[in-house]
Design a protein around this motif. Structure first.
Motif, PDB file in Angstrom:
ATOM      1  N   TYR A 123       0.801  -1.237   0.000  1.00 27.11           N
ATOM      2  CA  TYR A 123       0.000   0.000   0.000  1.00 27.11           C
ATOM      3  C   TYR A 123       0.822   1.269   0.000  1.00 27.11           C
ATOM      4  O   TYR A 123       0.272   2.340   0.026  1.00 27.11           O
ATOM      5  CB  TYR A 123      -0.973   0.005   1.185  1.00 27.11           C
ATOM      6  N   LEU A 489      -8.189   6.405   4.657  1.00 27.00           N
ATOM      7  CA  LEU A 489      -8.585   5.385   3.691  1.00 27.00           C
ATOM      8  C   LEU A 489      -7.684   5.437   2.464  1.00 27.00           C
ATOM      9  O   LEU A 489      -7.375   6.520   1.947  1.00 27.00           O
ATOM     10  CB  LEU A 489     -10.039   5.574   3.265  1.00 27.00           C
ATOM     11  N   PRO A 491      -7.901   3.726  -1.035  1.00 27.49           N
ATOM     12  CA  PRO A 491      -8.527   2.860  -2.033  1.00 27.49           C
ATOM     13  C   PRO A 491      -7.510   2.324  -3.029  1.00 27.49           C
ATOM     14  O   PRO A 491      -6.467   2.931  -3.274  1.00 27.49           O
ATOM     15  CB  PRO A 491      -9.533   3.784  -2.729  1.00 27.49           C
ATOM     16  N   THR A 524     -15.162  -1.070  10.533  1.00 26.46           N
ATOM     17  CA  THR A 524     -15.229  -1.113   9.074  1.00 26.46           C
ATOM     18  C   THR A 524     -16.059   0.045   8.542  1.00 26.46           C
ATOM     19  O   THR A 524     -17.081   0.409   9.130  1.00 26.46           O
ATOM     20  CB  THR A 524     -15.842  -2.439   8.591  1.00 26.46           C
ATOM     21  N   TYR A 526     -18.006   1.320   4.988  1.00 28.43           N
ATOM     22  CA  TYR A 526     -18.525   0.791   3.730  1.00 28.43           C
ATOM     23  C   TYR A 526     -18.930   1.947   2.820  1.00 28.43           C
ATOM     24  O   TYR A 526     -19.623   2.876   3.246  1.00 28.43           O
ATOM     25  CB  TYR A 526     -19.750  -0.098   3.981  1.00 28.43           C
ATOM     26  N   PHE A 545     -13.627  -0.913   4.092  1.00 26.40           N
ATOM     27  CA  PHE A 545     -12.298  -0.468   4.510  1.00 26.40           C
ATOM     28  C   PHE A 545     -12.088  -0.763   5.995  1.00 26.40           C
ATOM     29  O   PHE A 545     -12.977  -0.549   6.825  1.00 26.40           O
ATOM     30  CB  PHE A 545     -12.128   1.031   4.274  1.00 26.40           C
ATOM     31  N   ASP A 546     -10.901  -1.241   6.316  1.00 22.82           N
ATOM     32  CA  ASP A 546     -10.506  -1.468   7.700  1.00 22.82           C
ATOM     33  C   ASP A 546     -10.185  -0.114   8.322  1.00 22.82           C
ATOM     34  O   ASP A 546      -9.268   0.586   7.880  1.00 22.82           O
ATOM     35  CB  ASP A 546      -9.283  -2.383   7.745  1.00 22.82           C
ATOM     36  N   GLY A 550      -6.928   1.579   7.257  1.00 24.75           N
ATOM     37  CA  GLY A 550      -7.292   2.349   6.083  1.00 24.75           C
ATOM     38  C   GLY A 550      -7.304   1.547   4.801  1.00 24.75           C
ATOM     39  O   GLY A 550      -7.658   2.064   3.739  1.00 24.75           O
ATOM     40  N   LYS A 551      -6.924   0.289   4.862  1.00 25.86           N
ATOM     41  CA  LYS A 551      -6.842  -0.540   3.664  1.00 25.86           C
ATOM     42  C   LYS A 551      -8.176  -1.219   3.362  1.00 25.86           C
ATOM     43  O   LYS A 551      -8.969  -1.490   4.270  1.00 25.86           O
ATOM     44  CB  LYS A 551      -5.776  -1.621   3.841  1.00 25.86           C
ATOM     45  N   PRO A 552      -8.436  -1.523   2.092  1.00 25.11           N
ATOM     46  CA  PRO A 552      -9.636  -2.287   1.751  1.00 25.11           C
ATOM     47  C   PRO A 552      -9.585  -3.692   2.350  1.00 25.11           C
ATOM     48  O   PRO A 552      -8.552  -4.361   2.306  1.00 25.11           O
ATOM     49  CB  PRO A 552      -9.608  -2.341   0.217  1.00 25.11           C
ATOM     50  N   LYS A 553     -10.702  -4.128   2.920  1.00 23.14           N
ATOM     51  CA  LYS A 553     -10.818  -5.485   3.454  1.00 23.14           C
ATOM     52  C   LYS A 553     -11.388  -6.429   2.402  1.00 23.14           C
ATOM     53  O   LYS A 553     -10.946  -7.564   2.278  1.00 23.14           O
ATOM     54  CB  LYS A 553     -11.723  -5.493   4.692  1.00 23.14           C
ATOM     55  N   GLU A 555     -14.242  -6.351  -1.382  1.00 25.70           N
ATOM     56  CA  GLU A 555     -15.165  -5.644  -2.254  1.00 25.70           C
ATOM     57  C   GLU A 555     -16.192  -6.642  -2.772  1.00 25.70           C
ATOM     58  O   GLU A 555     -15.883  -7.812  -2.980  1.00 25.70           O
ATOM     59  CB  GLU A 555     -14.440  -4.954  -3.402  1.00 25.70           C
TER      60      GLU A 555
END
Length: 653
Positions: A123, A489, A491, A524, A526, A545-546, A550-553, A555
């Protein structure tokens, strides 16, 4: 938006975030470390990144459908440009997120970690130092230029104003967008059941009709009860049977309401809905009305002497609300009168006018928020708070250099404050949690100079959006319970996030709350992506997002040729609205907190799909096992059409 003069103009001023000037968004060179104080030399603004061309506008209204079908959701050809999203890296050729043509999209590999810190794994890399160092870090994820994007000052289809719709995943707004944006609400009502709200079209022109009654199905039979507007009807026309032809497994129509108010030529915005016990209430033009959630019968109405001009997202726990009413009926009237109403009974309570605090206290528009038994009144450079139960003033502007100008309510009272600086183009903002009785800050978080508090997506957990006007950038930050930076976040490349934070035209009164299309639980966040119109019909996906990293968990793509909008959380699951399209009705669906595929909670009947589709700019609420479709605004070219517009449609099992 233009910044009004402060009480001491040479020193800068307080106020809500300014509107970005017309022109192209500029990509950042990196993200700043917002956990550290800014290090910009006095009087010297941070270096700006090189200019970029404006982003492509979002997909415009779909092409004309076959006769007898609504326009919304009909398959259309791909737009000239693929949309807009996050920044291209310096030196890279135009392409999705700054990639070379043909380069695969991947995780956010070239971006720094949250707020410029070292991010683990793919990331990011270590960001340069804070403001004032040789390589100026940016804050947020701005747009990039895509092939086919209009040049500066060239609006395209769906573009809210000159130069495109802003930047940062379609979140930034310009002056025109503020004027035409529609008011939206997202409320979590504690202790009385949870309900959620989303708007499908936050950037529609409010002067255009929002309900297409010509698409209403022809009633096959006559109903024995007629709604004459006196509370004795069943909320429907007298000759309809909206449940005729209902298929097994489909929800039934509980009631349908049509507009019965003669409005001015420009129409009127709808405020609400608000739920209290078995009442659903809304305000429009010069009145507030409450209806039975079960059958739509009008239970009460409160006429007002002038236009409704402001309202909070939700009432108190015991069902009381305070709305803003203009102090006259001329164009020079201020939005300065507060009126309390008990939504359970429709009984008006206290009424008082907010007193001006000096010559620079502008009350032409205000922002209201309720937390506990407190209602706050925010506007540029000034604020007040009153007790909802009896109207007693609790606190006003605090002493010191920083003044709250906007609030978000609910379980906590969150304030955005602006601090007087020596450079109005390089503002200093703060986020605070206030004691709702005394107004004293429990903690204060201060981002680097130049970053303005724009919206609060969630109060608990606290997720805020910030914007940098000069850089044309935005960022989404999560804060801890004590006001410390939790994460930013990040993305993945190619993901263009979207939300609905529309509001009526406001220069001096900003509303922090009111964003829909987003949801959060303890760990989280959403949010949905923009509609992808490259295929035969629109579709999108939801990203989780966690909040700790800040990372995507995960999709979750929407079902084929459908669009999903988060509404809120219920029973640990994410609740979403699946928008209707030209040949299929909408539905309320859920996703587990671990992602996966959607499960239908309430399937709206195909027989009323054309009515549902007629709410082109709609709010959708899910409460107590029922789904509510509301008009966001009522306007028409003539009185007959105006009185035929569907304004509320309710489904139940």
């Amino acid at each position: 938006m233009s910044q009004p003069p402060s009480q001491q103009p040479p020193q800068g001023g307080f106020g809500a975030p300014q509107e970005p000037p017309n022109g192209a968004p500029q990509p950042p060179q990196d993200q700043p470390d917002l956990a550290k104080p800014p290090q910009t030399p006095p009087g010297q603004p941070p270096q700006g990144p090189p200019p970029a061309q404006p982003p492509a506008p979002p997909a415009g209204p779909p092409q004309t459908p076959p006769p007898g079908t609504p326009a919304y959701g009909y398959p259309q050809q791909p737009p000239a440009g693929p949309g807009y999203g996050y920044p291209q890296q310096p030196g890279q050729a135009p392409g999705p997120y700054g990639q070379q043509p043909g380069q695969p999209t991947g995780p956010y590999a070239q971006q720094p970690g949250p707020y410029g810190q070292q991010a683990p794994g793919p990331y990011g890399q270590q960001a340069p130092g804070p403001y004032g160092q040789p390589t100026q870090p940016g804050y947020g994820y701005p747009q990039q230029q895509y092939p086919g994007t209009p040049g500066p000052g060239t609006p395209g289809p769906g573009t809210p104003g000159p130069g495109g719709p802003g930047s940062g995943g379609g979140f930034l707004k310009n002056k025109t967008a503020v004027i035409v944006a529609a008011a939206v609400a997202v409320v979590l009502v504690a202790g009385t059941g949870t309900w959620f709200l989303v708007s499908d079209s936050g950037d529609e022109d409010p002067k255009k009709p929002l309900a297409n009654t010509s698409n209403d199905p022809k009633p096959p039979s006559e109903s024995p009860t007629v709604d004459e507007g006196d509370g004795s009807g069943d909320g429907r026309e007298g000759n309809d049977d909206l449940n005729a032809g209902r298929k097994p497994g489909e929800a039934k129509v509980a009631w349908l309401q049509k507009n019965d108010i003669d409005l001015p030529r420009s129409g009127a915005s709808v405020y609400g809905p608000w739920f209290a016990g078995d009442v659903v209430a809304k305000a429009m033009y010069r009145g507030v009305s409450g209806y039975s959630v079960a059958d739509g019968k009008q239970k009460w109405t409160v006429p007002l002497p002038a236009d409704v001009c402001a309202a909070p997202n939700g009432p108190t726990a015991d069902g009381k609300i305070v709305i803003g009413v203009k102090n006259g009926t001329t164009d020079k009237a201020n939005c300065s009168v507060l009126q309390m109403i008990d939504l359970n009974t429709g009984k008006p309570g206290w009424k008082k006018e907010v007193k001006k605090n000096g010559n620079w206290d502008f009350l032409s528009d205000i922002g209201l928020a309720i937390s506990g038994d407190t209602v706050t009144v925010g506007r540029t450079s000034n604020s007040n708070a009153y007790r909802v139960s009896d109207g007693k003033e609790l606190f006003g502007n605090p002493d010191g250099n920083c003044k709250p100008f906007a609030f978000a309510g609910g379980p906590k009272l969150i304030a955005a404050a602006s601090c007087r600086t020596d450079d109005v183009k390089n503002p200093q903002h703060q986020v605070q949690e206030l004691n709702p009785t005394t107004g004293k800050p429990k903690w204060t978080y201060q981002p680097p100079r130049g970053w303005e508090i724009s919206k609060v997506y969630s109060v608990t957990p606290l997720v805020v959006r910030l914007e940098h006007e000069e850089k044309k950038q935005y960022a989404i930050a999560a804060l801890t319970e004590n006001g410390k930076l939790r994460s930013q976040l990040a993305p993945a490349k190619g993901d263009k996030l979207t939300h609905d934070c529309g509001s009526s035209f406001a220069i001096f009164g900003q509303k922090l709350e009111g964003c829909s299309g987003v949801a959060a639980d303890a760990n989280t966040f959403y949010i949905a992506t923009e509609d992808d119109s490259s295929g035969t019909a629109r579709t999108n996906k939801v990203i989780a997002f966690d909040l700790n990293t800040g990372k995507p968990k995960w999709e979750a793509p929407a079902p084929a040729e459908r669009v999903l909008k988060p509404l809120g959380m219920e029973g640990g699951d994410l609740v979403l609205y699946m928008r209707p399209k030209y040949d299929a009705a909408g539905a309320i669906v859920t996703l587990p907190p671990t992602g996966g595929t959607t499960k239908t909670l309430l399937q709206h009947p195909d027989a009323t799909g054309r009515i549902e589709n007629g709410f082109f700019s709609a709010k959708v609420a899910y409460q107590g096992g029922r789904s509510f479709i509301f008009s966001n605004r009522v306007s028409a070219s003539n009185d007959k059409e105006e009185l035929e517009q569907s304004t509320m449609l309710v489904f139940e099992k």
